[in-house]
Design a protein around this motif. Structure first.
Motif, mmCIF file in Angstrom:
data_model
loop_
_atom_site.group_PDB
_atom_site.id
_atom_site.type_symbol
_atom_site.label_atom_id
_atom_site.label_comp_id
_atom_site.label_asym_id
_atom_site.label_seq_id
_atom_site.Cartn_x
_atom_site.Cartn_y
_atom_site.Cartn_z
ATOM 1 N N ALA A 1 0.825 -1.209 0.070
ATOM 2 C CA ALA A 1 0.026 -0.081 0.088
ATOM 3 C C ALA A 1 0.781 1.305 -0.026
ATOM 4 O O ALA A 1 0.684 2.247 -0.515
ATOM 5 N N GLU A 2 1.843 1.277 0.889
ATOM 6 C CA GLU A 2 2.650 2.598 0.910
ATOM 7 C C GLU A 2 3.455 2.588 -0.479
ATOM 8 O O GLU A 2 3.406 3.904 -0.989
ATOM 9 N N GLU A 3 3.853 1.728 -1.177
ATOM 10 C CA GLU A 3 4.434 1.765 -2.439
ATOM 11 C C GLU A 3 3.789 2.303 -3.292
ATOM 12 O O GLU A 3 3.946 3.233 -4.353
ATOM 13 N N ILE A 4 2.209 1.791 -3.546
ATOM 14 C CA ILE A 4 1.193 2.171 -4.650
ATOM 15 C C ILE A 4 0.981 3.518 -4.321
ATOM 16 O O ILE A 4 1.036 4.401 -5.268
ATOM 17 N N THR A 5 0.767 3.878 -3.208
ATOM 18 C CA THR A 5 0.506 5.221 -2.799
ATOM 19 C C THR A 5 1.663 6.360 -3.170
ATOM 20 O O THR A 5 1.444 7.425 -3.885
ATOM 21 N N GLN A 6 2.827 5.885 -2.832
ATOM 22 C CA GLN A 6 4.059 6.790 -3.143
ATOM 23 C C GLN A 6 4.063 7.063 -4.817
ATOM 24 O O GLN A 6 4.376 8.051 -5.436
ATOM 25 N N ALA A 7 3.854 5.847 -5.556
ATOM 26 C CA ALA A 7 4.014 6.024 -6.933
ATOM 27 C C ALA A 7 2.862 6.981 -7.406
ATOM 28 O O ALA A 7 3.210 7.686 -8.333
ATOM 29 N N ARG A 8 1.705 6.662 -6.854
ATOM 30 C CA ARG A 8 0.736 7.918 -7.338
ATOM 31 C C ARG A 8 0.936 9.113 -7.003
ATOM 32 O O ARG A 8 1.010 10.043 -7.952
ATOM 33 N N MET A 9 1.452 9.302 -5.636
ATOM 34 C CA MET A 9 1.771 10.686 -5.313
ATOM 35 C C MET A 9 2.986 11.266 -6.052
ATOM 36 O O MET A 9 3.007 12.557 -6.408
ATOM 37 N N ASP A 10 4.091 10.412 -6.690
ATOM 38 C CA ASP A 10 5.015 11.089 -7.372
ATOM 39 C C ASP A 10 4.349 11.465 -8.731
ATOM 40 O O ASP A 10 4.632 12.503 -9.137
ATOM 41 N N ARG A 11 3.398 11.083 -9.250
ATOM 42 C CA ARG A 11 2.963 11.294 -10.530
ATOM 43 C C ARG A 11 1.962 12.594 -10.274
ATOM 44 O O ARG A 11 1.806 13.427 -11.008
ATOM 45 N N TRP A 12 1.426 12.369 -9.201
ATOM 46 C CA TRP A 12 0.446 13.736 -8.848
ATOM 47 C C TRP A 12 1.285 15.152 -8.639
ATOM 48 O O TRP A 12 0.985 15.759 -8.996
ATOM 49 N N ASN A 13 2.421 14.975 -8.048
ATOM 50 C CA ASN A 13 3.402 16.003 -7.882
ATOM 51 C C ASN A 13 3.891 16.475 -9.136
ATOM 52 O O ASN A 13 4.094 17.788 -9.090
#
Ligand SMILES: *Cc1c(COP(=O)(O)O)cnc(C)c1O
Length: 378
Positions: A252-264
């Motif tokens: 979950a952390e990794e998936i959320t972080q990957a999305r966050m990178d693209r969001w940012n």
């Protein structure tokens, strides 16, 4: 090769098939098997809720909440009109009326300052929706609920891994509802979860979810046979689906972080356009931690959004608009009413366009999308 960037690709980490195979080899593919229990426990630990019951969808988790609150004909439930149909359906199914109030234009969430005025002697519950995984103003909403003795059912369908003042979404109200539909950050194809804050509801929830029987107690060895105890339905997903989800919860952390990178990345690349006043970008209040569920932009108006949408499609990008306000839809007219003025619900929904955002979206793809948005405005 022509470029094609879908709006969503269901999350997949690779471990899902191993766990699904394990579920099959366990010879336990019905509900409440080992993976369902592991998922429930994981969510309880991650969110700090008293109890989490996996369900076949967020829609059904919300239905279960409405049943547990004994929502009846003539009751009223306050919710935003800018939401998915399920938030209203669950209560309308029990005979309640949906009372819609306007949203805040900054977060697209229910405007907490308008709730109190919509309360009548028939009001039973408030159903805030945490749009895009950005929290509603829960302190204010819980205060109003307490003052008027109302229940709160959080539609946290988009809210896993997000928080408000350090507390997980879905854990403020009597009930919180998660979705694990393929379009959500973490998925099991179709699926959801009911988060129960108050322990007094746990036993009834288990019974209603198990067709009105105390089978959950029987499985724990607390009774020697299970019997029909109450009305109920079947709100259990297969353990094969839970196996798929468990693989995602572990990452979950990794998936959320990957999305966050693209969001940012979107945010950074599109900020100049926002500074020029051409578009608006999502706003995250300082006390909210979001989960990068969604990246949207707001255009000047509906006409501009349609032109941008068509332009991006020509470039191989599939953006998506979002909810048609419920109060304007046929069922909304039949089962609900809008309280107060629709200052922002319709106007803001018409301006909003969601950009592709999913676990495996690459930095190059996000850059291409942002570049095409910029090209449209040149
Ligand atoms: C996805 C979603 C739902 C419905 O979830 P299901 O799991 O498909 O039933 C409900 N409310 C909101 C806000 C959603 O985004």
């Amino acid at each position: 090769m022509s470029i094609k960037i879908n709006f969503n690709v269901p999350p997949y980490t690779g471990k899902e098939v191993d766990y699904m195979k394990e579920a099959i080899e366990n010879q336990k593919i019905c509900g409440d098997g080992p993976f369902t229990r592991k998922c429930g426990k994981w969510i309880e630990e991650q969110t700090g809720t008293a109890r989490c019951l996996l369900t076949p969808s967020c829609t059904q988790a919300t239905e279960l909440a409405a049943l547990l609150l004994d929502i009846k004909e003539g009751d009223e439930v306050i919710l935003p009109s800018y939401t998915f149909v399920s938030t209203a359906d669950a209560f309308v199914l029990r005979g309640a009326r949906a009372v819609f109030v306007d949203i805040r234009p900054d977060t697209m969430n229910i405007d907490e300052t308008l709730i109190e005025d919509a309360i009548t002697e028939k009001t039973r519950a408030i159903a805030p929706v945490h749009y895009a995984g950005v929290s509603c103003e829960m302190d204010e909403i819980m205060e109003i609920a307490k003052k008027h003795h109302l229940a709160v059912v959080e539609d946290a369908a988009q809210g896993i891994m997000a928080s408000y003042k350090g507390k997980a979404l879905g854990t403020f109200g009597e009930f919180g509802c998660f979705s694990f539909h393929e379009t959500k950050n973490l998925s099991m194809g179709e699926g959801g979860a009911l988060l129960i804050r108050d322990e007094k509801y746990i036993e009834d929830a288990e019974i209603i979810r198990e067709k009105g029987t105390d089978r959950s107690k029987y499985h724990r060895g607390q009774v020697d046979k299970y019997r029909w105890q109450n009305y109920g339905s079947s709100y259990l997903p297969s353990d094969m689906n839970a196996a798929y989800l468990y693989a995602q919860l572990e990452l979950a952390e990794e998936i959320t972080q990957a999305r966050m990178d693209r969001w940012n990345q979107y945010k950074e690349l599109l900020s100049p356009l926002a500074e020029e006043g051409k578009i608006e970008l999502p706003y995250i209040p300082g006390h909210c931690v979001h989960n990068a569920h969604m990246f949207y932009i707001k255009t000047k108006d509906l006409d501009e959004r349609c032109r941008l949408d068509a332009f991006l499609k020509e470039k191989g990008i599939l953006p998506a608009s979002h909810y048609v306000p419920l109060h304007s839809a046929p069922a909304g007219l039949k089962f609900g009413r809008f309280h107060g003025e629709d200052k922002y619900t319709t106007k803001e929904s018409e301006r909003l366009l969601r950009l592709p955002l999913f676990y495996k979206l690459t930095a190059d793809e996000a850059e291409y999308v942002a570049e095409q948005v910029r090209a449209f405005y040149r």
